[in-house]
Design a protein around this motif. Structure first.
Motif, mmCIF file in Angstrom:
data_model
loop_
_atom_site.group_PDB
_atom_site.id
_atom_site.type_symbol
_atom_site.label_atom_id
_atom_site.label_comp_id
_atom_site.label_asym_id
_atom_site.label_seq_id
_atom_site.Cartn_x
_atom_site.Cartn_y
_atom_site.Cartn_z
ATOM 1 N N ASP A 116 0.816 -1.215 0.000
ATOM 2 C CA ASP A 116 0.000 0.000 0.000
ATOM 3 C C ASP A 116 0.847 1.261 0.000
ATOM 4 O OD1 ASP A 116 -2.218 -1.557 0.001
ATOM 5 O OD2 ASP A 116 -2.561 -1.431 2.177
ATOM 6 N N SER A 117 2.120 1.119 0.371
ATOM 7 C CA SER A 117 2.981 2.310 0.422
ATOM 8 C C SER A 117 3.711 2.543 -0.894
ATOM 9 C CB SER A 117 4.000 2.168 1.559
ATOM 10 O OG SER A 117 4.871 1.085 1.308
ATOM 11 N N LEU A 118 3.363 1.783 -1.951
ATOM 12 C CA LEU A 118 4.008 1.936 -3.258
ATOM 13 C C LEU A 118 3.044 2.587 -4.241
ATOM 14 C CD1 LEU A 118 5.721 -1.564 -3.593
ATOM 15 C CD2 LEU A 118 6.723 0.561 -2.751
ATOM 16 N N GLU A 119 3.636 3.364 -5.116
ATOM 17 C CA GLU A 119 2.852 3.997 -6.173
ATOM 18 C C GLU A 119 3.630 3.877 -7.484
ATOM 19 O OE1 GLU A 119 0.910 8.338 -7.359
ATOM 20 O OE2 GLU A 119 1.634 7.959 -5.315
ATOM 21 N N ARG A 120 2.989 3.250 -8.470
ATOM 22 C CA ARG A 120 3.667 3.018 -9.737
ATOM 23 C C ARG A 120 3.790 4.315 -10.514
ATOM 24 N NH1 ARG A 120 0.991 -1.071 -13.900
ATOM 25 N NH2 ARG A 120 -0.438 0.684 -14.036
ATOM 26 N N VAL A 121 4.971 4.514 -11.112
ATOM 27 C CA VAL A 121 5.208 5.741 -11.876
ATOM 28 C C VAL A 121 5.299 5.486 -13.373
ATOM 29 C CG1 VAL A 121 6.330 6.900 -9.974
ATOM 30 C CG2 VAL A 121 7.698 5.534 -11.510
ATOM 31 N N GLN A 122 5.433 4.248 -13.778
ATOM 32 C CA GLN A 122 5.399 3.948 -15.216
ATOM 33 C C GLN A 122 4.855 2.537 -15.392
ATOM 34 O OE1 GLN A 122 9.634 4.338 -16.157
ATOM 35 N NE2 GLN A 122 9.747 2.149 -16.500
ATOM 36 N N THR A 123 4.121 2.366 -16.462
ATOM 37 C CA THR A 123 3.436 1.087 -16.670
ATOM 38 C C THR A 123 4.289 0.078 -17.430
ATOM 39 O OG1 THR A 123 2.437 1.993 -18.655
ATOM 40 C CG2 THR A 123 1.195 2.204 -16.615
ATOM 41 N N ALA A 124 5.241 0.569 -18.178
ATOM 42 C CA ALA A 124 6.052 -0.373 -18.986
ATOM 43 C C ALA A 124 6.915 -1.204 -18.080
ATOM 44 C CB ALA A 124 6.927 0.389 -19.964
ATOM 45 N N PRO A 125 6.827 -2.491 -18.138
ATOM 46 C CA PRO A 125 7.643 -3.351 -17.282
ATOM 47 C C PRO A 125 9.113 -3.225 -17.626
ATOM 48 C CG PRO A 125 6.533 -4.684 -18.912
ATOM 49 C CD PRO A 125 6.017 -3.301 -19.095
ATOM 50 N N VAL A 126 9.890 -3.275 -16.579
ATOM 51 C CA VAL A 126 11.344 -3.206 -16.748
ATOM 52 C C VAL A 126 11.889 -4.592 -16.454
ATOM 53 C CG1 VAL A 126 13.447 -2.105 -15.963
ATOM 54 C CG2 VAL A 126 11.327 -0.805 -16.052
ATOM 55 N N THR A 127 12.552 -5.132 -17.401
ATOM 56 C CA THR A 127 13.027 -6.515 -17.271
ATOM 57 C C THR A 127 14.150 -6.617 -16.261
ATOM 58 O OG1 THR A 127 14.505 -6.161 -19.136
ATOM 59 C CG2 THR A 127 12.339 -7.088 -19.614
ATOM 60 N N ALA A 128 14.968 -5.639 -16.233
ATOM 61 C CA ALA A 128 16.079 -5.706 -15.279
ATOM 62 C C ALA A 128 16.194 -4.370 -14.570
ATOM 63 C CB ALA A 128 17.385 -6.047 -15.991
#
Length: 787
Positions: free
Chosen positions: A679-691
């Motif tokens: 709950d303390s996280l907020e996504r800033v970009q939707t594109a998955p980062v593989t590494a």
């Protein structure tokens, strides 16, 4: 001003009521001698002094006048060399003390609430402490000369008491002996002519030696001074004479001291009399529920709800009248017992009271005039001895008034022209009123003559008035109606009393058509007046209600504005304090960053930037209102997956999600990995980062940082929060090149200690761990050694 007016208007009753309010004989004397003033400025000062006394009595209560007596005769005798007795000297001492106490009372009042005139009078009272102290050292509270008045007097009185004691002892021994006691009427010692004697039976007179000083009325008892104590009594008498001479010397000395200050003391007494008189006026105003009138010298008079002060306020009908503005003369008509005479006396008496510096029993907003004379012809002064009829007595008095009056006078005439033929009387009344009106006096006159109604209607500056009469109850209301002439009401009263209709019809036919039209006109005017008055009273009621509502709304608005201003001011002060605190902490952080940059060159290590950023985030002021979680944030938290770039909302750091485990996520922040709540996280970009992008480990330089903590206090935290904080703490300690750390978990139930030690056992950066030794915290601390 002619003294006759005081008798007609019962002015003495007012001064007697004023004297009852005075606390000293001085004030009572001044009250009974009160006379009206004729100078506007002096009258205004008198009223101002009364207002100040009124305020003092209301705020502080009655001033202290105890002990003040009339000492003027004693002071005058001391001035011319006479000797004062102890009672007179004691009265002077108590008066001096009372004057000093009164002065202090007024000065204290003036400091809290300005009373300029009273304070000016109090300042004139002289300080006679030395004289007061001298008298009190010689004269006791019971007006006796004290032994301490002089050493000689003390010695003489000791000798006197010793002589009396020896005489009593001698006589007691005699009356106790059996040979003497049988010859005594009573076994007691008494005094005759300042000499000690015993009562001897008359039949034993020849057997008993000594001197006979007295005998009883029956002759059965002789009061004899035994020969054995004659010498002792003689010596005692000589001692008493010495005492008397010494007392006279002391009294002469005290009298001389009073004589030296006689002029000042006499002036002080006059000031005390004036102050008591002024405070009596203030108390009389309280008792009469009176108010201060405004004063003028232009002949204007306005009374609002004025009451005659000698009539019970429960039954008196208030008077509203104005004179000297649009009209200078009022002609009052109406039946007998309607209150016309009381109206005249009320106007005259209230004018005299105001000119005397007294408040008048009326509502605020009254204005009265300082006339140079008030003249009145009121009542029947018929005298059989002087062979004067009612008409003659009135004419004699009116002629005197016409001779003495001036344009600045007030003239009050009751039943002018009465007591003679109606036709001649009305003509004479019109002529007298016209003469006075042209003389520009202020005049109020009453009459029965209907011809005077027309006169008042036709003359500019003259107005009709009448006393209201309730035909329904056949009784007067005693209200003065200015602008409306009075009606006779004879027909209405007769009809209500049951006079036959035929007689009334015949009587109405005998009335002239012109007079009938006048009566009908007056009746219509009265009906219109009653309607207009009812409407005015209703309008006045509505106005008062609106004023009250407006006042209440204004008070509420002022209260709300005050509360708003107070809250804004409080919020601004709190915000200012928070900003100042945040600015101070930010400056400290910036200073620390600069110091680090200077120590390590241009680059600042990643872990130090993270620590500095966290310190800045902690310096941010907390908001007062709890922020509600946004639905979008919760939705994005549910959609977070491995590889997403996220922001740790509680730390303000960016990182990448490595793996998810239920409600927790393992996040890579720089070179550190940490478990945090989802709950303390907020996504800033939707594109998955593989590494996840990481900084090369080779850029990390392990150096010891003195500012890094070597201990972590977890007391009060739950196990989950404690493990997360422990991981962060170990990473920071490792990067700061600390060899040993202390984790404070407390003793408690042991759950926190067991969980932390189990976590340390599996941690890759922990070489070993142990419980704290003595002096390190014992079982409440775990000491870990880093690799």
């Amino acid at each position: 001003m002619n003294d006759k007016i005081f008798e007609i208007l019962q002015y003495a009753s007012i001064t007697n009521a004023l004297a009852e309010q005075a606390q000293t004989s001085l004030g009572k004397e001044a009250a009974r001698a009160l006379k009206p003033g004729s100078d506007l400025e002096s009258v205004q000062r008198l009223l101002q002094a009364t207002q100040e006394a009124f305020d003092v009595d209301r705020l502080k209560g009655s001033p202290p006048f105890g002990g003040i007596v009339d000492i003027r005769p004693a002071v005058q005798r001391a001035r011319i060399g006479g000797m004062l007795n102890p009672h007179e000297l004691l009265g002077i001492a108590t008066t001096l003390y009372g004057a000093r106490r009164l002065r202090r009372f007024i000065q204290t009042m003036h400091e809290d609430h300005p009373v300029e005139l009273l304070d000016g009078l109090a300042e004139q009272i002289s300080e006679q402490r030395d004289l007061e102290k001298l008298i009190n050292s010689c004269i006791g509270d019971s007006a006796e000369v004290l032994d301490s008045a002089s050493p000689t007097l003390a010695a003489v009185r000791r000798e006197l008491r010793g002589g009396e004691s020896r005489i009593r002892e001698k006589l007691e021994s005699m009356i106790r002996s059996s040979s003497v006691s049988k010859m005594l009427q009573d076994q007691l010692i008494t005094i005759r002519g300042d000499r000690f004697v015993i009562p001897v039976k008359s039949e034993y007179r020849s057997h008993f030696g000594g001197i006979v000083h007295d005998q009883s009325s029956s002759g059965a008892t002789m009061f004899i001074e035994p020969e054995a104590i004659v010498t002792m009594n003689n010596k005692l008498r000589e001692t008493k004479l010495r005492e008397t001479r010494e007392v006279e010397i002391i009294l002469q000395k005290l009298t001389a001291a009073v004589g030296e200050q006689a002029e000042l003391i006499a002036y002080d007494v006059s000031v005390l009399a004036q102050l008591d008189f002024i405070f009596a006026k203030g108390r009389l105003a309280h008792r009469m529920k009176a108010s201060q009138p405004a004063m003028n010298d232009r002949g204007y008079l306005k009374l609002r709800k004025g009451r005659h002060p000698l009539i019970d306020e429960k039954i008196v009908v208030p008077l509203d009248v104005e004179l000297g503005g649009e009209f200078s003369s009022i002609i009052v008509t109406g039946p007998n017992t309607g209150g016309k005479t009381v109206t005249l006396k009320t106007i005259g008496l209230l004018s005299l009271m105001a000119m005397s510096g007294l408040f008048v029993p009326a509502e605020d907003g009254c204005e009265l005039c300082v006339f140079d004379g008030i003249y009145a012809d009121i009542g029947d002064e018929q005298s059989i001895e002087q062979s004067l009829s009612t008409f003659s007595s009135h004419m004699t008095n009116i002629i005197r008034i016409l001779k003495d009056m001036t344009p600045k006078s007030l003239v009050l005439l009751d039943e002018v022209g009465a007591g003679t033929d109606p036709a001649e009387g009305s003509a004479l009344a019109i002529a007298i009123l016209e003469y006075i009106h042209k003389f520009d006096c202020r005049m109020v006159a009453t009459t029965h003559y209907s011809e005077l109604k027309a006169y008042a209607y036709e003359r500019e500056g003259v107005i009709n008035a009448s006393m209201e009469f309730d035909v329904a109850t056949l009784s007067p209301t005693y209200r003065l109606l200015v602008g409306v002439p009075g009606r006779s009401n004879a027909f209405a009263i007769a009809e209500r009393l049951g006079l036959p209709g035929s007689i009334l019809s015949f009587a109405r036919g005998e009335v002239k058509e012109e007079d009938l039209r006048v009566e009908n006109m007056i009746s219509a005017l009265e009906e219109n007046r009653l309607g207009a008055e009812a409407e005015r009273e209703e309008a006045e009621r509505l106005r008062r209600e609106m004023e009250e509502l407006r006042s209440r709304h204004e008070r509420e608005l002022d209260k709300l504005e005050a509360q708003r201003d107070a809250r804004l001011e409080k919020a601004e002060n709190e915000a200012r304090d928070i900003i100042a605190k945040a600015r101070k902490e930010a400056d400290e952080v910036v200073s620390e960053l600069r110091r680090l940059a200077m120590e390590e060159g241009a680059s600042v290590k990643e872990h130090k930037l993270i620590a500095a950023r966290r310190q800045l985030d902690q310096a941010e002021p907390e908001t007062r209102l709890k922020k509600t979680k946004k639905p979008a944030a919760a939705k994005s938290a549910q959609q977070i997956g491995p590889g997403d770039e996220v922001v740790l909302t509680n730390l303000g750091q960016r990182g990448h999600v490595i793996e998810l485990d239920g409600k927790e996520a393992l996040v890579q922040v720089g070179i550190m990995k940490m478990k945090v709540a989802k709950d303390s996280l907020e996504r800033v970009q939707t594109a998955p980062v593989t590494a996840p992008k990481q900084k090369p480990v080779t850029s990390v330089k392990r150096t010891k940082d003195d500012s890094t903590r070597s201990e972590l206090d977890l007391r009060g935290a739950n196990l989950e929060e404690a493990l997360m904080d422990t991981d962060r703490f170990i990473d920071e300690a490792f990067l700061a090149n600390l060899g040993q750390i202390y984790i404070i978990h407390g003793k408690g139930t042991g759950i926190l200690r067991t969980g932390i030690q189990e976590h340390l056992r599996r941690h890759k950066l922990i070489k070993s761990y142990r419980l704290g030794n003595y002096g390190e915290g014992g079982n409440g601390v775990t000491v870990a050694e880093l690799k």
